[in-house]
Design a protein around this motif. Structure first.
Motif, mmCIF file in Angstrom:
data_model
loop_
_atom_site.group_PDB
_atom_site.id
_atom_site.type_symbol
_atom_site.label_atom_id
_atom_site.label_comp_id
_atom_site.label_asym_id
_atom_site.label_seq_id
_atom_site.Cartn_x
_atom_site.Cartn_y
_atom_site.Cartn_z
ATOM 1 N N SER A 231 -1.178 6.430 -5.908
ATOM 2 C CA SER A 231 -1.447 5.523 -4.795
ATOM 3 C C SER A 231 -1.891 4.170 -5.325
ATOM 4 N N THR A 232 -1.882 3.201 -4.431
ATOM 5 C CA THR A 232 -2.511 1.937 -4.760
ATOM 6 C C THR A 232 -4.006 2.202 -4.905
ATOM 7 N N ARG B 74 0.871 -1.177 0.000
ATOM 8 C CA ARG B 74 0.000 0.000 0.000
ATOM 9 C C ARG B 74 0.902 1.219 0.000
ATOM 10 N N TYR B 75 0.503 2.219 -0.786
ATOM 11 C CA TYR B 75 1.254 3.469 -0.783
ATOM 12 C C TYR B 75 0.390 4.631 -1.219
ATOM 13 N N ILE B 76 0.785 5.794 -0.743
ATOM 14 C CA ILE B 76 0.257 7.079 -1.193
ATOM 15 C C ILE B 76 1.468 8.004 -1.264
ATOM 16 N N ARG C 262 2.357 12.045 -2.421
ATOM 17 C CA ARG C 262 1.754 13.332 -2.787
ATOM 18 C C ARG C 262 2.840 14.391 -2.956
ATOM 19 N N GLY D 225 -5.020 4.356 -1.756
ATOM 20 C CA GLY D 225 -3.974 3.847 -0.872
ATOM 21 C C GLY D 225 -4.351 2.596 -0.114
ATOM 22 N N GLU E 277 -1.168 13.144 -6.812
ATOM 23 C CA GLU E 277 -1.135 11.949 -5.968
ATOM 24 C C GLU E 277 -1.031 10.694 -6.817
#
Length: 171
Positions: A118-119, A60-62, A64, A123, A116
């Protein structure tokens, strides 16, 4: 019930719910939450992420920032070595893509000034079934010409929230 009991009960419930969102039943093997600074033509990398494909794992990632960038998640060491050669200013024989299931170009968030990547679902935790080792990259270069970066442009400052989880074996 008095106010303190209600607050304790609500707090315990939120903690339990938060644990479920992070995916109980797994061991966090990588956790990064930090601002990173990336010069034009360069990248920030989290390397040597262990293989979590057996018995299974998740990512999982975010990420920005206030300008466009790319996130690459390499699951192939040879492809990552070609990428690394490019970032170091050498001429690689090819510029292979990272794993398309987990990599993406940052998009403007809600029409604002924030980009952004993200997954899925902002996220959320995604199963990571490809074998490792893995390499997570916040790219601020012209690699594969996906996001154009002027070599004398502005440096990228991004916030990275990355978690890699190894599932536990059921006993």
């Amino acid at each position: 019930m008095n106010r303190r009991s209600v607050l304790r009960t609500v707090g315990a419930g939120l903690a339990t719910a938060g644990t479920g969102c992070l995916g109980t039943g797994g061991e966090v093997v990588v956790s990064v939450q930090q601002d990173v600074h990336v010069d034009p033509g360069r990248a920030w990398m989290e390397t040597g992420i262990p293989d979590v494909s057996d018995p299974g794992g998740a990512l999982r990632y975010i990420v920005r920032a206030q300008q466009p960038f790319d996130v690459y998640f390499f699951t192939d060491e040879a492809a990552f070595e070609q990428y690394k050669a490019y970032i170091q200013g050498r001429e690689p024989t090819e510029t292979p893509p990272a794993n398309p299931e987990y990599s993406q170009t940052a998009l403007p968030k809600d029409g604002g000034d924030l980009y952004e990547a993200s997954t899925d679902d902002g996220g959320a935790r995604e199963p990571l079934e490809a074998t490792g080792p893995y390499y997570f990259v916040v790219d601020h270069s012209n690699y594969r010409m996906e996001t154009r970066v002027d070599e004398f442009g502005e440096a990228l400052t991004a916030f990275v929230d990355l978690t890699i989880i190894r599932d536990r074996l059921p006993f």
